[in-house]
Scaffold this active site. Structure first.
Site, PDB file in Angstrom:
ATOM      1  CE  LYS A 126      23.742  44.787  38.783  1.00 43.05           C
ATOM      2  NZ  LYS A 126      24.329  46.048  39.224  1.00 43.05           N
ATOM      3  CG  ASP A 166      27.563  44.694  39.701  1.00 41.93           C
ATOM      4  OD1 ASP A 166      27.188  45.746  40.236  1.00 41.93           O
ATOM      5  OD2 ASP A 166      27.607  43.620  40.324  1.00 41.93           O
TER       6      ASP A 166
HETATM    7  P1  NDP Z   1      34.669  44.550  41.507  1.00 40.69           P
HETATM    8  O1  NDP Z   1      34.512  43.225  40.883  1.00 40.69           O
HETATM    9  O2  NDP Z   1      35.499  45.574  40.851  1.00 40.69           O
HETATM   10  O3  NDP Z   1      35.191  44.394  43.010  1.00 40.69           O
HETATM   11  C1  NDP Z   1      34.487  43.675  43.961  1.00 40.69           C
HETATM   12  C2  NDP Z   1      35.351  43.567  45.214  1.00 40.69           C
HETATM   13  O4  NDP Z   1      34.623  42.917  46.234  1.00 40.69           O
HETATM   14  C3  NDP Z   1      36.602  42.731  44.984  1.00 40.69           C
HETATM   15  O5  NDP Z   1      37.614  43.195  45.836  1.00 40.69           O
HETATM   16  C4  NDP Z   1      36.133  41.332  45.380  1.00 40.69           C
HETATM   17  O6  NDP Z   1      37.177  40.501  45.810  1.00 40.69           O
HETATM   18  C5  NDP Z   1      35.203  41.657  46.541  1.00 40.69           C
HETATM   19  N1  NDP Z   1      34.156  40.635  46.613  1.00 40.69           N
HETATM   20  C6  NDP Z   1      33.270  40.282  45.647  1.00 40.69           C
HETATM   21  N2  NDP Z   1      32.475  39.307  46.057  1.00 40.69           N
HETATM   22  C7  NDP Z   1      32.858  39.025  47.316  1.00 40.69           C
HETATM   23  C8  NDP Z   1      32.406  38.108  48.269  1.00 40.69           C
HETATM   24  N3  NDP Z   1      31.385  37.268  48.013  1.00 40.69           N
HETATM   25  N4  NDP Z   1      33.022  38.121  49.484  1.00 40.69           N
HETATM   26  C9  NDP Z   1      34.039  38.971  49.739  1.00 40.69           C
HETATM   27  N5  NDP Z   1      34.515  39.861  48.858  1.00 40.69           N
HETATM   28  C10 NDP Z   1      33.932  39.885  47.666  1.00 40.69           C
HETATM   29  O7  NDP Z   1      33.171  45.089  41.723  1.00 40.69           O
HETATM   30  P2  NDP Z   1      32.675  46.586  41.980  1.00 40.69           P
HETATM   31  O8  NDP Z   1      33.679  47.314  42.804  1.00 40.69           O
HETATM   32  O9  NDP Z   1      32.257  47.132  40.692  1.00 40.69           O
HETATM   33  O10 NDP Z   1      31.353  46.316  42.824  1.00 40.69           O
HETATM   34  C11 NDP Z   1      31.342  46.263  44.260  1.00 40.69           C
HETATM   35  C12 NDP Z   1      29.939  46.480  44.755  1.00 40.69           C
HETATM   36  O11 NDP Z   1      29.468  47.766  44.337  1.00 40.69           O
HETATM   37  C13 NDP Z   1      28.878  45.482  44.271  1.00 40.69           C
HETATM   38  O12 NDP Z   1      27.909  45.316  45.261  1.00 40.69           O
HETATM   39  C14 NDP Z   1      28.264  46.214  43.090  1.00 40.69           C
HETATM   40  O13 NDP Z   1      26.956  45.752  42.805  1.00 40.69           O
HETATM   41  C15 NDP Z   1      28.245  47.633  43.623  1.00 40.69           C
HETATM   42  N6  NDP Z   1      28.155  48.694  42.616  1.00 40.69           N
HETATM   43  C16 NDP Z   1      29.076  48.805  41.610  1.00 40.69           C
HETATM   44  C17 NDP Z   1      28.972  49.828  40.703  1.00 40.69           C
HETATM   45  C18 NDP Z   1      29.999  50.068  39.640  1.00 40.69           C
HETATM   46  O14 NDP Z   1      29.892  51.094  38.968  1.00 40.69           O
HETATM   47  N7  NDP Z   1      30.989  49.222  39.459  1.00 40.69           N
HETATM   48  C19 NDP Z   1      27.842  50.775  40.745  1.00 40.69           C
HETATM   49  C20 NDP Z   1      26.995  50.616  41.892  1.00 40.69           C
HETATM   50  C21 NDP Z   1      27.141  49.594  42.757  1.00 40.69           C
HETATM   51  P3  NDP Z   1      38.031  39.644  44.725  1.00 40.69           P
HETATM   52  O15 NDP Z   1      38.975  40.619  44.120  1.00 40.69           O
HETATM   53  O16 NDP Z   1      38.686  38.586  45.530  1.00 40.69           O
HETATM   54  O17 NDP Z   1      37.019  39.114  43.761  1.00 40.69           O
END
Ligand code: NDP
Length: 444
Positions: A126, A166
């Site tokens: 990671k 991510d």
């Molecule tokens: P994105 O950046 O596309 O979206 C993240 C979302 O979560 C956004 O809506 C963001 O809000 C919100 N967010 C992020 N940090 C916080 C926080 N500290 N408090 C509240 N809301 C928050 O990321 P992903 O959708 O790709 O990832 C989401 C999760 O899934 C993570 O845990 C990631 O590790 C996991 N994941 C992702 C994969 C992938 O293929 N993308 C694969 C496996 C796991 P805002 O828009 O305001 O930033």
């Protein structure tokens, strides 16, 4: 003291101020106890758990870049190459101001077991940076990505370490990172996944984590005599994972009534309008207030609150530790019977224990969000054979992989007398393959 407890204490002592990493190790080791006890002497002699909880390599680097005002900015870059026993390191890059070494180590550690569960030959890694992409111009994002890759390129490669996206790293960032890698190395190879379709990306990769979560949920519900159609689901997040989880859940007849971002959340009693959410988040990169403006029936609330809504199923898809004990109690008292994690470690340990103690179904992210990395591995296969598969081909492989993961997790839990404990099942099933490969490869 048992071997498992000794190793946990060692991890805490050797990695101070890394609470997320301690939390991830604690959960894994606690559930591996029966497996370790079967072979305790051998594992102890080979220091298998010490090696498993110590990254093979940690890379820390400076990322200097120039902002639009001509000011030089400096961020921290990280890549943790945790375990390559079963394949090249594989795991995303996270760009978010909260990123630090402990968070990258927790994510890298989880990735080892997740990648093993996919059944594909990928090890755990990671990376990321404390860079905040919010509010930056396209040029600033490009400048940052180019500087980040100018150091990272020497540590990665199609057969050594293959990063992906991510939080904060989507198609745009992968494109800039890939361009710089190619420029420096002259290699047109599958060194990153989540690439655009015009330069080696795979169809269905964008959708894969969210779709995979719902395929896993469907399998888990079915095994417990339930059906996803007709259920009400609360989702958190409004990013890549959340959007495609909502889309697939609605295609399968569920109603998803919430989503959230880091400033607020939406309750939409008519069901989230995915096309509008995509426009707000993927096209405009705007706040959820814009969603509310176009959906008069929806409510927008500042801050946290998704888990206060009445639902059958909760899918946390934003970030780590976003669902705590109080939230779990609220969900349970409102009739929620299932939590399926889309994010990595979104549920705190005490909340997970509470959910399980109430007989609710619970799937850990390392199993239910493994569709993203599985499809990344399918992208690597397509790059190696210089071919592209159709959306339907990739999607049907994803579905099969998620069903197989559920089956393996379920069987592993049953084998150790913990039927229905999918946290234990996922850790045990993920661990066994990695442990066997580590033993076979000697002391490295
Ligand atoms: P994105 O950046 O596309 O979206 C993240 C979302 O979560 C956004 O809506 C963001 O809000 C919100 N967010 C992020 N940090 C916080 C926080 N500290 N408090 C509240 N809301 C928050 O990321 P992903 O959708 O790709 O990832 C989401 C999760 O899934 C993570 O845990 C990631 O590790 C996991 N994941 C992702 C994969 C992938 O293929 N993308 C694969 C496996 C796991 P805002 O828009 O305001 O930033």
């Amino acid at each position: 003291m048992s071997y498992v407890d000794e190793v946990y204490d060692r991890v805490v002592a050797q990695n101070p101020s890394q609470p997320e990493f301690h939390q991830a190790v604690k959960e894994v080791l606690a559930t591996l106890r029966p497996v370790i006890e079967e072979n305790e002497e051998e594992y102890r002699r080979e220091a298998l758990l010490e090696r498993l909880t110590t990254p093979e390599r940690v890379i820390l680097f400076r990322v200097p870049w120039v902002d639009d005002k001509g000011q030089v900015q400096v961020n921290n870059g990280f890549r943790v190459q945790f375990n390559s026993a079963i394949g090249p390191y594989k795991g995303g890059l996270r760009f978010h101001p909260s990123v630090n070494l402990g968070i990258i180590k927790f994510l890298g550690f989880e990735q080892i077991f997740k990648n093993s569960l996919t059944g594909l030959p990928i090890g755990g890694g990671k990376g990321g940076s404390d860079f905040d992409p919010k509010g930056k111009s396209d040029r600033e994002i490009m400048a940052f990505c180019q500087s980040f890759m100018t150091e990272l390129y020497r540590h990665i490669g199609a057969d050594t370490d293959v990063p992906a996206g991510d939080i904060g790293v989507g198609g745009r960032e992968i494109g800039y990172l890939y361009g710089q890698y190619k420029r420096i190395t002259k290699l047109y190879e599958g060194v990153l996944t989540g690439k655009g379709l015009t330069y080696g990306g795979s169809l269905a990769r964008t959708e894969a984590t969210g779709y995979g979560l719902i395929y896993f949920l469907e399998a888990m519900l079915k095994a417990n005599g339930k059906d996803i159609a007709g259920t009400t689901i609360a989702v958190s997040g409004a990013g890549n994972v959340a959007i495609y989880a909502i889309q697939k859940a609605q295609q399968l007849g569920a109603k998803v009534v919430t989503c959230s971002d880091s400033t607020g959340w939406i309750y939409d009693p008519d069901g989230i309008d995915v096309a509008l959410l995509q426009e707000v988040k993927e096209v405009h990169r705007a706040r959820l207030t814009e969603y509310k403006e176009k959906r008069p029936n929806a409510e927008y609330h500042e801050g946290k609150g998704v888990w206060s809504v009445k639902c059958d199923i909760a899918c946390p898809c934003a970030t780590q530790n976003e669902l705590n004990l109080e939230d779990a109690k609220m969900l349970h008292s409102n009739g929620c019977y299932c939590v399926a994690e889309g994010a990595n470690m979104p549920t705190t340990l005490d909340a997970t224990e509470y959910i399980q103690s109430q007989g609710m179904l619970f799937s850990p992210g390392k199993a239910s969000n493994a569709g993203g990395v599985a499809t990344s591995a399918l992208e690597m296969s397509q790059n190696s054979e210089r071919l592209s598969w159709t959306f339907e081909e990739v999607d049907s492989m994803l579905k099969r992989i998620m069903n197989d993961i559920f089956k393996n997790v379920d069987e592993a839990a049953k084998r150790y007398g913990m039927e229905g404990n999918y946290v234990a099942g996922a850790n045990i099933a993920g661990f066994q393959k990695v442990a066997d490969a580590m033993k076979a490869q000697g002391i490295v």
